[in-house]
Design a protein around this motif. Structure first.
Motif, mmCIF file in Angstrom:
data_model
loop_
_atom_site.group_PDB
_atom_site.id
_atom_site.type_symbol
_atom_site.label_atom_id
_atom_site.label_comp_id
_atom_site.label_asym_id
_atom_site.label_seq_id
_atom_site.Cartn_x
_atom_site.Cartn_y
_atom_site.Cartn_z
ATOM 1 N N TYR A 122 -30.168 3.458 -23.323
ATOM 2 C CA TYR A 122 -28.952 4.016 -22.819
ATOM 3 C C TYR A 122 -27.941 3.058 -23.018
ATOM 4 C CZ TYR A 122 -29.329 0.512 -19.093
ATOM 5 O OH TYR A 122 -29.478 -0.624 -18.300
ATOM 6 N N TYR A 123 -26.607 3.390 -22.926
ATOM 7 C CA TYR A 123 -25.428 2.279 -22.570
ATOM 8 C C TYR A 123 -24.733 2.811 -21.415
ATOM 9 C CZ TYR A 123 -20.711 0.592 -22.636
ATOM 10 O OH TYR A 123 -19.598 -0.091 -22.435
ATOM 11 N N SER A 124 -24.353 2.030 -20.655
ATOM 12 C CA SER A 124 -23.630 2.039 -19.576
ATOM 13 C C SER A 124 -22.303 1.229 -19.184
ATOM 14 C CB SER A 124 -24.627 2.011 -18.283
ATOM 15 O OG SER A 124 -23.798 2.448 -17.115
ATOM 16 N N SER A 125 -21.008 1.644 -18.890
ATOM 17 C CA SER A 125 -20.086 0.583 -18.896
ATOM 18 C C SER A 125 -19.910 0.124 -17.554
ATOM 19 C CB SER A 125 -18.899 1.338 -19.408
ATOM 20 O OG SER A 125 -18.365 2.465 -18.703
ATOM 21 N N THR A 126 -19.918 1.208 -16.264
ATOM 22 C CA THR A 126 -19.799 0.741 -15.111
ATOM 23 C C THR A 126 -20.865 1.109 -14.164
ATOM 24 O OG1 THR A 126 -18.645 2.978 -14.557
ATOM 25 C CG2 THR A 126 -17.173 1.034 -15.347
ATOM 26 N N GLY A 127 -22.147 1.671 -14.825
ATOM 27 C CA GLY A 127 -23.225 1.647 -13.762
ATOM 28 C C GLY A 127 -23.839 3.068 -13.634
ATOM 29 N N THR A 128 -22.981 4.046 -13.807
ATOM 30 C CA THR A 128 -23.552 5.649 -13.488
ATOM 31 C C THR A 128 -24.888 5.717 -14.362
ATOM 32 O OG1 THR A 128 -21.564 6.236 -12.670
ATOM 33 C CG2 THR A 128 -23.054 7.937 -13.705
ATOM 34 N N ILE A 129 -24.566 5.569 -15.840
ATOM 35 C CA ILE A 129 -25.595 5.976 -16.791
ATOM 36 C C ILE A 129 -26.974 4.993 -16.435
ATOM 37 C CG2 ILE A 129 -26.358 6.091 -19.142
ATOM 38 C CD1 ILE A 129 -24.516 8.110 -18.217
ATOM 39 N N HIS A 130 -26.712 3.649 -15.977
ATOM 40 C CA HIS A 130 -27.635 2.675 -15.837
ATOM 41 C C HIS A 130 -28.600 3.404 -14.337
ATOM 42 C CE1 HIS A 130 -29.097 -1.060 -13.398
ATOM 43 N NE2 HIS A 130 -29.466 -1.131 -14.674
ATOM 44 N N ALA A 131 -27.756 3.799 -13.603
ATOM 45 C CA ALA A 131 -28.450 4.191 -12.260
ATOM 46 C C ALA A 131 -29.614 5.765 -12.927
ATOM 47 C CB ALA A 131 -27.584 4.820 -11.361
ATOM 48 N N MET A 132 -28.751 6.568 -13.730
ATOM 49 C CA MET A 132 -29.331 7.833 -13.977
ATOM 50 C C MET A 132 -30.650 7.341 -15.198
ATOM 51 S SD MET A 132 -26.331 10.024 -15.258
ATOM 52 C CE MET A 132 -26.971 11.345 -15.335
ATOM 53 N N GLY A 181 -31.154 14.072 -23.569
ATOM 54 C CA GLY A 181 -30.035 13.315 -23.266
ATOM 55 C C GLY A 181 -29.613 13.336 -21.831
ATOM 56 N N PHE A 182 -28.711 12.396 -21.552
ATOM 57 C CA PHE A 182 -28.039 12.508 -20.240
ATOM 58 C C PHE A 182 -26.752 11.836 -20.465
ATOM 59 C CE2 PHE A 182 -30.753 8.751 -20.366
ATOM 60 C CZ PHE A 182 -30.130 7.718 -19.756
ATOM 61 N N THR A 183 -25.697 12.067 -19.719
ATOM 62 C CA THR A 183 -24.299 11.587 -19.529
ATOM 63 C C THR A 183 -23.624 11.787 -18.358
ATOM 64 O OG1 THR A 183 -22.429 11.872 -21.109
ATOM 65 C CG2 THR A 183 -23.386 13.823 -20.396
ATOM 66 N N ALA A 184 -22.412 11.238 -17.973
ATOM 67 C CA ALA A 184 -21.512 11.527 -17.021
ATOM 68 C C ALA A 184 -20.110 11.395 -17.511
ATOM 69 C CB ALA A 184 -21.785 10.188 -16.016
ATOM 70 N N THR A 185 -19.387 12.121 -16.842
ATOM 71 C CA THR A 185 -17.825 12.248 -16.882
ATOM 72 C C THR A 185 -17.060 12.171 -15.627
ATOM 73 O OG1 THR A 185 -17.677 14.461 -16.599
ATOM 74 C CG2 THR A 185 -17.858 13.555 -18.892
ATOM 75 N N MET A 186 -15.917 11.541 -15.721
ATOM 76 C CA MET A 186 -15.170 11.631 -14.367
ATOM 77 C C MET A 186 -14.791 12.790 -13.721
ATOM 78 S SD MET A 186 -12.696 8.285 -15.159
ATOM 79 C CE MET A 186 -11.796 8.485 -13.478
ATOM 80 N N THR A 187 -14.662 13.943 -14.634
ATOM 81 C CA THR A 187 -14.384 15.282 -14.280
ATOM 82 C C THR A 187 -15.111 16.352 -14.616
ATOM 83 O OG1 THR A 187 -13.089 15.610 -16.276
ATOM 84 C CG2 THR A 187 -11.667 14.771 -14.515
ATOM 85 N N THR A 204 -18.258 11.848 -11.840
ATOM 86 C CA THR A 204 -18.084 10.378 -10.936
ATOM 87 C C THR A 204 -17.088 10.490 -10.331
ATOM 88 O OG1 THR A 204 -17.094 9.331 -12.999
ATOM 89 C CG2 THR A 204 -19.529 8.901 -12.673
ATOM 90 N N GLY A 205 -16.213 11.356 -10.597
ATOM 91 C CA GLY A 205 -14.786 11.643 -9.845
ATOM 92 C C GLY A 205 -14.014 10.729 -10.175
ATOM 93 N N GLY A 206 -12.577 10.879 -9.204
ATOM 94 C CA GLY A 206 -11.236 10.245 -9.828
ATOM 95 C C GLY A 206 -11.508 8.508 -9.806
ATOM 96 N N SER A 207 -12.229 8.395 -8.817
ATOM 97 C CA SER A 207 -12.644 6.793 -8.501
ATOM 98 C C SER A 207 -13.584 6.177 -9.378
ATOM 99 C CB SER A 207 -12.651 6.413 -6.948
ATOM 100 O OG SER A 207 -13.725 7.248 -6.616
ATOM 101 N N ASN A 208 -14.379 7.354 -9.962
ATOM 102 C CA ASN A 208 -15.427 6.723 -11.079
ATOM 103 C C ASN A 208 -16.604 6.248 -10.461
ATOM 104 O OD1 ASN A 208 -16.635 6.978 -13.894
ATOM 105 N ND2 ASN A 208 -15.730 4.826 -14.196
ATOM 106 N N ASP A 209 -16.838 6.597 -9.007
ATOM 107 C CA ASP A 209 -18.136 5.777 -8.515
ATOM 108 C C ASP A 209 -18.880 6.820 -7.558
ATOM 109 O OD1 ASP A 209 -16.153 6.121 -6.382
ATOM 110 O OD2 ASP A 209 -16.030 4.154 -5.859
#
Length: 199
Positions: free
Chosen positions: A8-18, A115-121, A167-172
């Motif tokens: 995986y690649y994760s910039s702020t931690g969501t993909i890391h947690a997944m 695969g797995f992914t995440a977005t803010m919206t 992840t929502g508008g605050s990305n967390d």
């Protein structure tokens, strides 16, 4: 024992947690698991400009990094990436693009992938990112084991192409039960299918 690589690649931690949840679920399903992060490519000034990115980079910089051997070794591979304009993040794509020699030797074929992914919206490109990722798997000669609606948990998570999180508008926004259950199901599914192929 089925061998599962979670790369995986994760910039702020969501993909890391997944990815961590998938690794745990893979072990519970009876697999030998390698959890591997691909290297960061962004310049230091870009990372430093975002507090969450900088903190996650510092917290995970010593984690085991993915190599081609991790893919060759595995019977099943789960790739994780945040969405970047509806596509795979360059960091994961760079890693995949280094696999040409292994692809040329047929060493990436006949494995199970998802695969797995995440977005803010909610409509931020989750499905297009997973479909773009799977274009590569077709070139590998890999077997895409998308979850579809093979379990009731998928009607809560709502993504038949893989697993995704908003992840929502605050990305967390933290992972909820729907995402955690979907991750567990995906790990179980790919481990089970890879085990059947090896039998």
């Amino acid at each position: 024992m089925t061998k599962l690589a979670v790369i995986y690649y994760s910039s702020t931690g969501t993909i890391h947690a997944m990815a961590r949840r998938l690794a745990e679920a893979g072990e519970k399903a009876g697999a030998e698991v390698r959890l591997r992060q691909v290297p960061e490519l962004a310049p230091q000034e870009a990372i430093a400009s975002n507090a969450a990115w900088s903190q996650h980079f510092d917290a995970t910089k010593n984690e085991a990094k993915a190599t081609a051997d991790d893919v060759v070794w595995a019977d099943a591979v789960l790739f994780g990436t945040p969405t970047r304009f509806g596509n795979v993040a360059s960091q994961l794509k760079q890693f995949i693009d280094t696999l040409g020699p292994q692809w040329g030797q047929g060493l990436l074929a006949d494995k199970v992938y998802a695969g797995f992914t995440a977005t803010m919206t909610a409509h931020g490109g989750q499905e297009s990112t997973l479909l773009a990722l799977y274009n590569t798997i077709h070139h590998f000669g890999g077997l895409v084991a998308a979850p579809g609606y093979t379990d009731p948990v998928k009607f809560a998570d709502g993504n038949p192409y893989g697993v995704s999180h908003v992840t929502g508008g605050s990305n967390d926004a933290p992972l909820g039960d729907a995402q955690l259950n979907a991750l567990d199901h995906l790990a179980q599914r790919v481990v089970t299918i890879a085990g059947k192929l090896a039998a």
